[in-house]
Scaffold this active site. Structure first.
Site, PDB file in Angstrom:
ATOM      1  N   CYS A  41       9.781 -21.485 -11.130  1.00  0.00           N
ATOM      2  CA  CYS A  41       8.929 -22.675 -11.151  1.00  0.00           C
ATOM      3  C   CYS A  41       7.211 -21.647 -10.937  1.00  0.00           C
ATOM      4  O   CYS A  41       7.243 -21.288 -10.443  1.00  0.00           O
ATOM      5  CB  CYS A  41       9.635 -22.897  -9.351  1.00  0.00           C
ATOM      6  SG  CYS A  41      11.534 -24.480 -10.277  1.00  0.00           S
TER       7      CYS A  41
ATOM      8  N   HIS B 262       5.861 -26.830  -6.448  1.00  0.00           N
ATOM      9  CA  HIS B 262       6.068 -26.931  -5.836  1.00  0.00           C
ATOM     10  C   HIS B 262       5.541 -26.021  -4.356  1.00  0.00           C
ATOM     11  O   HIS B 262       5.215 -25.041  -4.795  1.00  0.00           O
ATOM     12  CB  HIS B 262       7.792 -26.600  -5.492  1.00  0.00           C
ATOM     13  CG  HIS B 262       8.405 -25.639  -5.435  1.00  0.00           C
ATOM     14  ND1 HIS B 262       8.089 -24.455  -4.717  1.00  0.00           N
ATOM     15  CD2 HIS B 262       9.237 -24.899  -6.850  1.00  0.00           C
ATOM     16  CE1 HIS B 262       9.053 -24.037  -5.471  1.00  0.00           C
ATOM     17  NE2 HIS B 262       8.814 -23.752  -6.451  1.00  0.00           N
TER      18      HIS B 262
END
Length: 213
Positions: free
Chosen positions: A189, A173
């Protein structure tokens, strides 16, 4: 994935014995020579101001086309965590390389997954583990989360990684902290600079295999 199985897959790909990727670096921008002052000039020549950087990240983390092993599957994504690089294989022997931020040492994701979901301007909600680790920061978002938008920590795009049909909780992301690129700082992440993740998002399909070393 069991560690023995994963290490066997590394050997099969050649990671354990030789690098998958050519050690290329973006070419340094040519620097124009400052003209010498005329012998009669009374004042010294002023230095030329350095150009402003587009993003607050190191030059090696800008998108760069690099050479890779030709046997790597076209379309796949490979992340080399200790180098902070994400490779998107775009043709036999070619990849686009991007800089990423990865998880803190104790939170780093390793293994194989699949891009099972893609979202523009994703909403965000901390996991129970994140709330437990840092309640003062995350508890206020535990119930309702945060809607998508410029202030959302997932940035403008997110690609959700699944294993065997189950959400790993790991995403590729964007970020509201681009200076974190090139560091191990996240909750697991893989963060990218926002313009970079938009570029990658456009070229990645649902079902894309992802391997994180």
């Amino acid at each position: 994935m069991h560690r023995r199985t994963f290490m066997t897959s590394l050997v099969a790909l050649g990671v354990a014995s030789k690098p998958l990727f050519a050690q290329t670096q973006p070419a340094a921008a040519p620097v124009a020579a400052t003209p010498a002052a005329p012998a009669t000039a009374a004042a010294p020549v002023k230095p030329v101001a350095a150009p402003k950087k587009s993003w607050p990240i190191a030059p090696q983390f800008y998108p760069t086309e690099v050479a890779v092993k030709p046997e790597l599957a076209v379309g796949s994504i490979i992340v080399v965590s200790d180098k902070f690089f994400l490779y998107h294989i775009i043709a036999p022997g070619k990849a686009m390389r991007y800089g990423v931020a990865v998880g803190k040492t104790e939170l780093q994701f390793r293994g194989q997954a699949t891009v099972a979901r893609k979202v523009e301007w994703p909403s965000w909600k901390p996991t129970p583990e994140m709330v437990k680790r840092n309640p003062s920061h995350y508890a206020k978002y535990a119930e309702t989360g945060m809607p998508g938008g410029p202030g959302n920590p997932l940035g403008p795009r997110a690609m959700y990684l699944f294993q065997n049909g189950h959400d790993t909780g790991i995403r590729i992301h964007g970020t509201i902290e681009p200076s974190s690129i090139g560091h191990a700082v996240s909750n697991g992440c893989l963060r990218m600079e926002n313009e970079h993740v938009i570029e990658l998002y456009k070229t990645v399909d649902i079902g894309t295999p992802v391997t994180v070393y």
